[in-house]
Design a protein around this motif. Structure first.
Motif, mmCIF file in Angstrom:
data_model
loop_
_atom_site.group_PDB
_atom_site.id
_atom_site.type_symbol
_atom_site.label_atom_id
_atom_site.label_comp_id
_atom_site.label_asym_id
_atom_site.label_seq_id
_atom_site.Cartn_x
_atom_site.Cartn_y
_atom_site.Cartn_z
ATOM 1 N N PRO A 1 1.864 9.674 -9.447
ATOM 2 C CA PRO A 1 1.331 9.713 -8.080
ATOM 3 C C PRO A 1 2.019 8.689 -7.171
ATOM 4 N N TYR A 2 2.178 9.075 -5.918
ATOM 5 C CA TYR A 2 2.616 8.124 -4.905
ATOM 6 C C TYR A 2 1.373 7.370 -4.456
ATOM 7 N N ARG A 3 1.477 6.064 -4.424
ATOM 8 C CA ARG A 3 0.324 5.249 -4.057
ATOM 9 C C ARG A 3 0.650 4.376 -2.852
ATOM 10 N N ALA A 4 -0.403 3.979 -2.160
ATOM 11 C CA ALA A 4 -0.263 3.153 -0.966
ATOM 12 C C ALA A 4 -0.823 1.764 -1.218
ATOM 13 N N ARG A 5 -0.098 0.753 -0.787
ATOM 14 C CA ARG A 5 -0.595 -0.618 -0.942
ATOM 15 C C ARG A 5 -1.914 -0.812 -0.202
ATOM 16 N N ALA A 6 -2.055 -0.113 0.926
ATOM 17 C CA ALA A 6 -3.268 -0.274 1.740
ATOM 18 C C ALA A 6 -4.524 0.173 1.003
ATOM 19 N N LEU A 7 -4.366 1.016 -0.021
ATOM 20 C CA LEU A 7 -5.505 1.548 -0.761
ATOM 21 C C LEU A 7 -5.517 1.083 -2.214
ATOM 22 N N ALA A 8 -4.840 -0.017 -2.477
ATOM 23 C CA ALA A 8 -4.680 -0.475 -3.852
ATOM 24 C C ALA A 8 -6.001 -0.770 -4.551
ATOM 25 N N ALA A 9 -7.056 -1.026 -3.780
ATOM 26 C CA ALA A 9 -8.336 -1.397 -4.377
ATOM 27 C C ALA A 9 -9.155 -0.208 -4.856
ATOM 28 N N VAL A 10 -8.719 1.012 -4.579
ATOM 29 C CA VAL A 10 -9.476 2.194 -4.999
ATOM 30 C C VAL A 10 -8.558 3.180 -5.715
ATOM 31 N N PRO A 11 -9.097 3.954 -6.663
ATOM 32 C CA PRO A 11 -8.288 4.976 -7.314
ATOM 33 C C PRO A 11 -7.844 6.026 -6.296
ATOM 34 N N HIS A 12 -6.548 6.279 -6.215
ATOM 35 C CA HIS A 12 -6.039 7.271 -5.273
ATOM 36 C C HIS A 12 -4.629 7.675 -5.685
ATOM 37 N N GLY A 13 -4.147 8.729 -5.110
ATOM 38 C CA GLY A 13 -2.773 9.135 -5.350
ATOM 39 C C GLY A 13 -2.408 10.346 -4.521
ATOM 40 N N PHE A 14 -1.174 10.340 -4.017
ATOM 41 C CA PHE A 14 -0.597 11.504 -3.361
ATOM 42 C C PHE A 14 0.322 12.148 -4.391
ATOM 43 N N LEU A 15 -0.015 13.357 -4.834
ATOM 44 C CA LEU A 15 0.748 13.998 -5.895
ATOM 45 C C LEU A 15 1.741 15.005 -5.319
ATOM 46 N N ARG B 1 -15.510 1.037 10.839
ATOM 47 C CA ARG B 1 -14.125 1.420 11.097
ATOM 48 C C ARG B 1 -13.168 0.241 11.118
ATOM 49 N N ASP B 2 -13.648 -0.952 11.448
ATOM 50 C CA ASP B 2 -12.738 -2.096 11.431
ATOM 51 C C ASP B 2 -12.436 -2.582 10.015
ATOM 52 N N ARG B 3 -13.136 -2.006 9.014
ATOM 53 C CA ARG B 3 -12.844 -2.330 7.613
ATOM 54 C C ARG B 3 -12.110 -1.192 6.907
ATOM 55 N N ILE B 4 -12.033 -0.033 7.521
ATOM 56 C CA ILE B 4 -11.417 1.127 6.876
ATOM 57 C C ILE B 4 -9.898 0.967 6.827
ATOM 58 N N ALA B 5 -9.338 1.207 5.656
ATOM 59 C CA ALA B 5 -7.888 1.281 5.490
ATOM 60 C C ALA B 5 -7.516 2.743 5.275
ATOM 61 N N ALA B 6 -6.357 3.138 5.771
ATOM 62 C CA ALA B 6 -5.934 4.534 5.654
ATOM 63 C C ALA B 6 -4.464 4.603 5.249
ATOM 64 N N ALA B 7 -4.118 5.691 4.573
ATOM 65 C CA ALA B 7 -2.732 5.928 4.193
ATOM 66 C C ALA B 7 -2.386 7.382 4.451
ATOM 67 N N ILE B 8 -1.175 7.589 4.951
ATOM 68 C CA ILE B 8 -0.657 8.915 5.249
ATOM 69 C C ILE B 8 0.379 9.255 4.189
ATOM 70 N N GLY B 9 0.174 10.367 3.517
ATOM 71 C CA GLY B 9 1.048 10.744 2.421
ATOM 72 C C GLY B 9 2.192 11.648 2.830
ATOM 73 N N PRO B 10 2.845 12.269 1.852
ATOM 74 C CA PRO B 10 4.008 13.124 2.115
ATOM 75 C C PRO B 10 3.656 14.274 3.060
ATOM 76 N N CYS B 11 4.502 14.471 4.059
ATOM 77 C CA CYS B 11 4.310 15.550 5.031
ATOM 78 C C CYS B 11 5.668 15.885 5.645
ATOM 79 N N ILE B 12 5.719 16.903 6.444
ATOM 80 C CA ILE B 12 6.976 17.284 7.060
ATOM 81 C C ILE B 12 7.377 16.243 8.107
ATOM 82 N N ALA B 13 8.647 15.858 8.106
ATOM 83 C CA ALA B 13 9.136 14.808 8.990
ATOM 84 C C ALA B 13 9.696 15.390 10.284
ATOM 85 N N ARG B 14 9.878 14.516 11.273
ATOM 86 C CA ARG B 14 10.389 14.942 12.576
ATOM 87 C C ARG B 14 11.689 15.745 12.452
ATOM 88 N N THR B 15 12.616 15.279 11.629
ATOM 89 C CA THR B 15 13.916 15.947 11.522
ATOM 90 C C THR B 15 13.798 17.355 10.958
#
Length: 253
Positions: free
Chosen positions: A4-18, A149-163
């Protein structure tokens, strides 16, 4: 093997972008296809989902919705029956042992967490949902469960890029009519067309919603066929179907 691709911003919770690596599907859907709406073998999809859960939060119950490119977010207290999944594009929970899943194939997967409150969320932001405010709805649903909301961390995973994301001028006009400042997410392309940075747009929406910690992984689904499924790439290749990858976040039991 699933990595899984993981985000540092969410390191405290189980997560993954597969991505697509590590699954049992074959042919044009080869890899970790989890899309029930695809023509893939049902047994392969079930096994791929089992592997995905095991790679992020073993033993958890997977929870998904019937995604419809909306701005709707729902609160999950347990898994939904397959034939009773709500039509929505985001879900949140405060229940340990649940693993929220969002499917994409170029659209933007967003995972969110307020660790202190014990609340997590996942959103599928296609252009319609992004423009309609699916991330705003997700944050609001998390607040109903006690998140701030001032405590929420978010991560954006793989998606189509501008190019890789060419749109026509009429498409761009929709966003500029909603907010003239949205012009900055488009750059000129061939005649009558522009390149859209949907990742930056979603990041901006999160920031405007008051989310202070946002991480974008900067991975282009269209440009890397070995790592990711892509609806647009499959369309350009004239393929009859396309796979879906999954992004997951949950709270340990």
């Amino acid at each position: 093997m699933i990595e899984p691709y993981r985000a540092r911003a969410l390191a405290a919770v189980p997560h993954g972008f597969l991505g697509r690596r590590g699954g049992v599907s074959t042919g044009i859907l080869a890899g970790l296809n989890v899309g029930l709406g695809s023509s893939d073998d049902r047994a392969a999809i079930v096994e791929n989902r089992r592997r995905a859960v095991g790679a992020v939060l073993p033993g958890a119950s997977l929870v998904t919705v019937h995604q419809v490119h909306s701005a709707e977010a729902v609160i999950a207290t347990g898994p939904f029956a397959e034939d009773a999944r709500p039509h929505a594009d985001a879900l949140v929970t405060d229940r340990p042992g649940l693993l929220l899943g969002i499917l994409t194939a170029d659209c933007v997967p967003v995972l969110l967490a307020d660790v202190q409150a014990g609340v997590v969320g996942a959103a599928h932001a296609g252009w319609k949902g992004a423009l309609g405010g699916v991330t705003d709805a997700t944050v609001a649903a998390m607040e109903k469960l006690g998140a701030q909301r001032d405590r929420i961390a978010a991560a954006i995973g793989p998606c189509i890029a501008r190019t890789s994301y060419e749109v026509d001028d009429t498409f761009a006009a929709r966003f500029e009519q909603a907010d003239p400042a949205n012009e900055r997410f488009f750059t000129p392309g061939r005649s009558g067309h522009q390149q859209f940075d949907i990742e930056a747009y979603v990041l901006s929406r999160l920031a405007m919603a008051g989310i202070r910690t946002v991480e974008a992984l900067g991975l282009d689904t269209y440009a890397d066929p070995e790592a990711f499924f892509s609806f647009r790439r499959a369309t350009h290749r004239g393929e009859p179907d396309y796979g879906r990858e999954i992004s997951l976040i949950g709270l340990p039991a």
